[in-house]
Design an enzyme around this catalytic site. Structure first.
Site, PDB file in Angstrom:
ATOM      1  N   GLU A  62      13.088  -3.135  10.499  1.00  0.00           N
ATOM      2  CA  GLU A  62      12.439  -2.084   9.716  1.00  0.00           C
ATOM      3  C   GLU A  62      11.417  -1.358  10.599  1.00  0.00           C
ATOM      4  O   GLU A  62      10.523  -1.984  11.161  1.00  0.00           O
ATOM      5  CB  GLU A  62      11.734  -2.701   8.503  1.00  0.00           C
ATOM      6  N   CYS A  73       9.975   1.689   1.403  1.00  0.00           N
ATOM      7  CA  CYS A  73      10.886   0.538   1.480  1.00  0.00           C
ATOM      8  C   CYS A  73      12.326   0.975   1.270  1.00  0.00           C
ATOM      9  O   CYS A  73      13.232   0.475   1.918  1.00  0.00           O
ATOM     10  CB  CYS A  73      10.489  -0.525   0.465  1.00  0.00           C
ATOM     11  N   GLU A  77      10.170  -8.647  -3.616  1.00  0.00           N
ATOM     12  CA  GLU A  77      10.640  -7.277  -3.324  1.00  0.00           C
ATOM     13  C   GLU A  77      10.173  -6.981  -1.904  1.00  0.00           C
ATOM     14  O   GLU A  77       9.006  -6.674  -1.684  1.00  0.00           O
ATOM     15  CB  GLU A  77      10.018  -6.269  -4.306  1.00  0.00           C
ATOM     16  N   TRP A  87       0.816  -1.221   0.000  1.00  0.00           N
ATOM     17  CA  TRP A  87       0.000   0.000   0.000  1.00  0.00           C
ATOM     18  C   TRP A  87       0.848   1.269   0.000  1.00  0.00           C
ATOM     19  O   TRP A  87       0.334   2.353  -0.253  1.00  0.00           O
ATOM     20  CB  TRP A  87      -0.883   0.014   1.259  1.00  0.00           C
ATOM     21  N   ASN A  88       2.142   1.166   0.336  1.00  0.00           N
ATOM     22  CA  ASN A  88       2.888   2.407   0.627  1.00  0.00           C
ATOM     23  C   ASN A  88       3.164   3.240  -0.625  1.00  0.00           C
ATOM     24  O   ASN A  88       3.198   4.464  -0.563  1.00  0.00           O
ATOM     25  CB  ASN A  88       4.168   2.101   1.407  1.00  0.00           C
ATOM     26  N   LYS A  95      -3.323  -8.491  -7.311  1.00  0.00           N
ATOM     27  CA  LYS A  95      -3.972  -8.407  -5.989  1.00  0.00           C
ATOM     28  C   LYS A  95      -3.333  -7.225  -5.259  1.00  0.00           C
ATOM     29  O   LYS A  95      -2.248  -7.331  -4.703  1.00  0.00           O
ATOM     30  CB  LYS A  95      -3.688  -9.700  -5.245  1.00  0.00           C
ATOM     31  N   PRO A  96      -4.024  -6.060  -5.273  1.00  0.00           N
ATOM     32  CA  PRO A  96      -3.468  -4.911  -4.550  1.00  0.00           C
ATOM     33  C   PRO A  96      -3.619  -5.100  -3.045  1.00  0.00           C
ATOM     34  O   PRO A  96      -4.374  -5.962  -2.595  1.00  0.00           O
ATOM     35  CB  PRO A  96      -4.330  -3.738  -5.036  1.00  0.00           C
ATOM     36  N   GLY A 135       6.182  -6.569  -0.659  1.00  0.00           N
ATOM     37  CA  GLY A 135       5.589  -6.420   0.671  1.00  0.00           C
ATOM     38  C   GLY A 135       6.634  -6.748   1.717  1.00  0.00           C
ATOM     39  O   GLY A 135       7.834  -6.647   1.459  1.00  0.00           O
ATOM     40  N   SER A 136       6.186  -7.164   2.879  1.00  0.00           N
ATOM     41  CA  SER A 136       7.125  -7.399   3.981  1.00  0.00           C
ATOM     42  C   SER A 136       7.876  -8.721   3.797  1.00  0.00           C
ATOM     43  O   SER A 136       7.401  -9.633   3.104  1.00  0.00           O
ATOM     44  CB  SER A 136       6.363  -7.420   5.302  1.00  0.00           C
TER      45      SER A 136
HETATM   46  P1  NAD Z   1       2.476  -7.052   3.634  1.00  0.00           P
HETATM   47  O1  NAD Z   1       3.514  -8.094   3.517  1.00  0.00           O
HETATM   48  O2  NAD Z   1       1.678  -6.966   4.874  1.00  0.00           O
HETATM   49  O3  NAD Z   1       1.394  -7.203   2.449  1.00  0.00           O
HETATM   50  C1  NAD Z   1       1.767  -7.163   1.087  1.00  0.00           C
HETATM   51  C2  NAD Z   1       0.700  -7.849   0.267  1.00  0.00           C
HETATM   52  O4  NAD Z   1       0.706  -9.238   0.582  1.00  0.00           O
HETATM   53  C3  NAD Z   1      -0.721  -7.362   0.520  1.00  0.00           C
HETATM   54  O5  NAD Z   1      -1.390  -7.279  -0.723  1.00  0.00           O
HETATM   55  C4  NAD Z   1      -1.315  -8.465   1.365  1.00  0.00           C
HETATM   56  O6  NAD Z   1      -2.708  -8.596   1.262  1.00  0.00           O
HETATM   57  C5  NAD Z   1      -0.618  -9.682   0.794  1.00  0.00           C
HETATM   58  N1  NAD Z   1      -0.590 -10.852   1.674  1.00  0.00           N
HETATM   59  C6  NAD Z   1      -0.683 -10.889   3.030  1.00  0.00           C
HETATM   60  N2  NAD Z   1      -0.582 -12.164   3.451  1.00  0.00           N
HETATM   61  C7  NAD Z   1      -0.422 -12.940   2.359  1.00  0.00           C
HETATM   62  C8  NAD Z   1      -0.237 -14.335   2.148  1.00  0.00           C
HETATM   63  N3  NAD Z   1      -0.203 -15.204   3.157  1.00  0.00           N
HETATM   64  N4  NAD Z   1      -0.083 -14.780   0.887  1.00  0.00           N
HETATM   65  C9  NAD Z   1      -0.084 -13.910  -0.154  1.00  0.00           C
HETATM   66  N5  NAD Z   1      -0.259 -12.584  -0.020  1.00  0.00           N
HETATM   67  C10 NAD Z   1      -0.431 -12.113   1.226  1.00  0.00           C
HETATM   68  O7  NAD Z   1       3.214  -5.677   3.314  1.00  0.00           O
HETATM   69  P2  NAD Z   1       2.619  -4.197   3.337  1.00  0.00           P
HETATM   70  O8  NAD Z   1       2.393  -3.797   4.754  1.00  0.00           O
HETATM   71  O9  NAD Z   1       1.492  -4.083   2.377  1.00  0.00           O
HETATM   72  O10 NAD Z   1       3.821  -3.353   2.726  1.00  0.00           O
HETATM   73  C11 NAD Z   1       4.871  -2.846   3.499  1.00  0.00           C
HETATM   74  C12 NAD Z   1       6.112  -3.700   3.309  1.00  0.00           C
HETATM   75  O11 NAD Z   1       6.421  -3.749   1.927  1.00  0.00           O
HETATM   76  C13 NAD Z   1       7.339  -3.083   3.970  1.00  0.00           C
HETATM   77  O12 NAD Z   1       8.110  -4.103   4.553  1.00  0.00           O
HETATM   78  C14 NAD Z   1       8.101  -2.476   2.800  1.00  0.00           C
HETATM   79  O13 NAD Z   1       9.473  -2.340   3.011  1.00  0.00           O
HETATM   80  C15 NAD Z   1       7.787  -3.456   1.720  1.00  0.00           C
HETATM   81  N6  NAD Z   1       7.958  -2.859   0.395  1.00  0.00           N
HETATM   82  C16 NAD Z   1       8.988  -3.297  -0.383  1.00  0.00           C
HETATM   83  C17 NAD Z   1       9.191  -2.731  -1.638  1.00  0.00           C
HETATM   84  C18 NAD Z   1      10.321  -3.186  -2.527  1.00  0.00           C
HETATM   85  O14 NAD Z   1      10.290  -2.861  -3.694  1.00  0.00           O
HETATM   86  N7  NAD Z   1      11.297  -3.906  -2.036  1.00  0.00           N
HETATM   87  C19 NAD Z   1       8.321  -1.737  -2.093  1.00  0.00           C
HETATM   88  C20 NAD Z   1       7.289  -1.312  -1.276  1.00  0.00           C
HETATM   89  C21 NAD Z   1       7.103  -1.895  -0.030  1.00  0.00           C
END
Ligand code: NAD
Length: 509
Positions: free
Chosen positions: A377, A281, A247, A150-151, A174-175, A225-226
């Site tokens: 982080e 990130c 990523e 989402w960030n 899947k956003p 994501g994380s």
């Molecule tokens: P998150 O991991 O909580 O969620 C990311 C996505 O994964 C969401 O769409 C979520 O619904 C989905 N998800 C959750 N559980 C899942 C599962 N079990 N299986 C499949 N999908 C699932 O991360 P967030 O809070 O949305 O984003 C923040 C994190 O993203 C931070 O750690 C940030 O550093 C990282 N990030 C990395 C980059 C990069 O390019 N390296 C870019 C932006 C954000």
């Protein structure tokens, strides 16, 4: 923010689970979206597979024309999109425009360069196979699943969407549950351009919907994501041997050398650490400053941070917005408290700076390296600023993290040298996050920050497989791969190989 609901039973239909996206500054409902089930996700993937027969069969030029039209549509409506980004995740309108602008540039680059990067390339067949023409081309995989955070709800997924589409794949996206409206907006605009074809589809929902996409009949999964979720994604994708791009998070540092422009470094560190409320990130979380300019740096950055206007509420003039995820407030508070308990000093802000929705700028100095604010982080508008003896120590501390996403170096004379010694996927010298706006550069990390690359030629190839082809032009005087091979041929082969590779060679020490 999100909240799950179940829509009432209308006209005898089964109730449909939905969730709301909420404005993180006010709690107002921005939109209501379906929670797609595993079956619905698989149906979307099946439609994407059918659409791939058309999209994958188009040439690079035809696909580029469509993607460039999509780019124009987004550009002409960028204020509308920026407004939606602002309402769903809270960043100021201007920051949303910046993110959208860079994303638009990436769509154009991917569209225009896919043919050149991925099309057939002749390669040397070598002396032994001199009778062969050899070439390699990069072919699309089929259906790619993209899971986004989402960030940066436009810039981040576009890094996968645009490159996967330009390479000839269809995509199911899947956003994040915090920004489903932005994801749907992006998908709807391309759908308009392709007359409703299922080239890019959206599925919305929480983690379970993402998990269903990992387990569906896709050919690759691009996750942003994380790190913790990245591990779950990999485990799920392993079940079908589905390849993944991860990523993930980071703990980037900004290094300041003794001959750096200290004012510029302070200005950049503050922006990279606190814009987007620190939810970046590739944002700066740690700063290592040469002891000779440490005090000057602290004075400069603290003075600038005091000036930051962070008004509660959806104020367009605020420099950054609220924390998008309420649960992140506890993480930020615990990191600050831990740093202070271990002996760090709060030059500005502190644990009290963490409010109910907003976090005020917080600058921590002399924080022990084993503190959570240094090792984990934080994802909030906080900066750890620590003193180092020299640049060797700055690099050593920078690299003493499990993450390895990006970073920055400010130095008058040694910037490139220091940058190359940092263990991370991307480093900018005398500026911050510039690499993200250079479409030709690959984007991605190492270690806990993930693997694989989006952006640039590497980002296009990430969504393809390499196909090697040889074409025999004339029969070889050395017939090697036949049962008719003779002892004479084998002798000649041994002679040629000895001439080519048998020269006496000793290690130069
Ligand atoms: P998150 O991991 O909580 O969620 C990311 C996505 O994964 C969401 O769409 C979520 O619904 C989905 N998800 C959750 N559980 C899942 C599962 N079990 N299986 C499949 N999908 C699932 O991360 P967030 O809070 O949305 O984003 C923040 C994190 O993203 C931070 O750690 C940030 O550093 C990282 N990030 C990395 C980059 C990069 O390019 N390296 C870019 C932006 C954000």
């Amino acid at each position: 923010m999100t909240a799950t609901t179940v829509q009432p039973d209308t006209a005898g239909q089964a109730p449909r689970p939905t969730f709301e996206s909420l404005d993180p500054a006010t709690g107002d409902v921005v939109g209501v979206h379906p929670i797609h089930s595993a079956e619905e996700v698989q149906d979307a993937v099946a439609r994407a597979r059918a659409a791939y027969a058309w999209w994958g069969g188009l040439g690079f030029d035809d696909r580029a024309e469509i993607l460039l039209t999509w780019r124009s549509v987004i550009t002409r409506r960028m204020h509308q999109l920026a407004d939606l980004v602002h309402r769903e995740m809270g960043k100021p309108h201007g920051d949303a425009l910046l993110e959208i602008s860079i994303a638009i540039d990436h769509i154009a680059w991917a569209a225009k360069h896919a043919g050149k990067v991925l099309g057939p390339h002749k390669v040397s067949p070598g002396l032994l196979m001199a009778n062969q023409k050899a070439f390699v081309e990069h072919k699309s995989l089929g259906v790619v699943g993209v899971i986004g955070p989402w960030n940066y709800p436009v810039f981040t997924p576009i890094g996968s969407l645009a490159y996967a589409l330009a390479a000839g794949n269809t995509v199911v996206f899947k956003p994040s549950e915090y920004t489903p409206g932005v994801g749907t907006w992006l998908v709807d605009t391309l759908r308009e351009v392709v007359g409703g074809k299922d080239v890019l589809q959206v599925v919305t929902g929480l983690g379970e919907t993402g998990n269903a996409l990992c387990l569906a009949d896709i050919d690759k999964l691009a996750f942003t994501g994380s790190t913790a979720t990245g591990k779950k994604v990999m485990a799920a994708c392993a079940q079908n041997l589905t390849p993944v791009v991860i990523e993930a998070g980071g703990k980037d540092s900004l290094i300041v050398d003794e001959d750096a422009d200290v004012s510029a470094a302070a200005d950049a560190a503050l922006w990279a650490g606190m814009s987007n409320a620190g939810q970046t990130c590739i944002g700066t979380e740690r700063v290592y400053v040469h002891e000779k300019v440490y005090d000057q740096f602290l004075t400069e950055i603290t003075a600038r941070a005091r000036e930051l206007d962070v008004r509660a509420g959806a104020d367009a003039a605020a420099k950054y917005g609220p924390m998008t995820m309420p649960k992140q407030l506890d993480v930020v508070r615990s990191h600050v408290e831990d740093a202070l308990a271990k002996g760090g000093r709060a030059l500005l802000g502190g644990a009290d700076a963490v409010g109910e929705r907003f976090v005020q700028p917080t600058i921590l100095a002399d924080v022990p390296e084993d503190s959570l604010a240094v090792t984990e982080e934080t994802f909030g508008p906080t900066l750890v600023v620590n003193k180092v003896r020299d640049m060797d120590e700055a690099i050593e501390r920078t690299n003493a993290t499990a993450y390895g996403l990006a970073g920055a170096v400010f130095s008058g004379s040694r910037g490139e040298e220091i940058a190359r010694r940092v263990r991370s996927g991307m480093t900018s010298v005398n500026s911050v996050i510039s690499f993200a706006g250079v479409p030709t550069l690959p984007f991605g990390g190492v270690g806990d920050s993930g693997f694989g690359r989006i952006h640039g030629a590497e980002g296009l190839k990430e969504f393809t497989y390499a196909k090697a082809v040889t074409v025999q032009r004339f029969s070889s005087p050395l017939e090697l791969v036949t049962f008719a091979r003779t002892k004479v041929t084998e002798g000649r082969l041994a002679q040629i190989i000895t001439v080519l590779h048998g020269g006496k060679k000793t290690l130069k020490r």
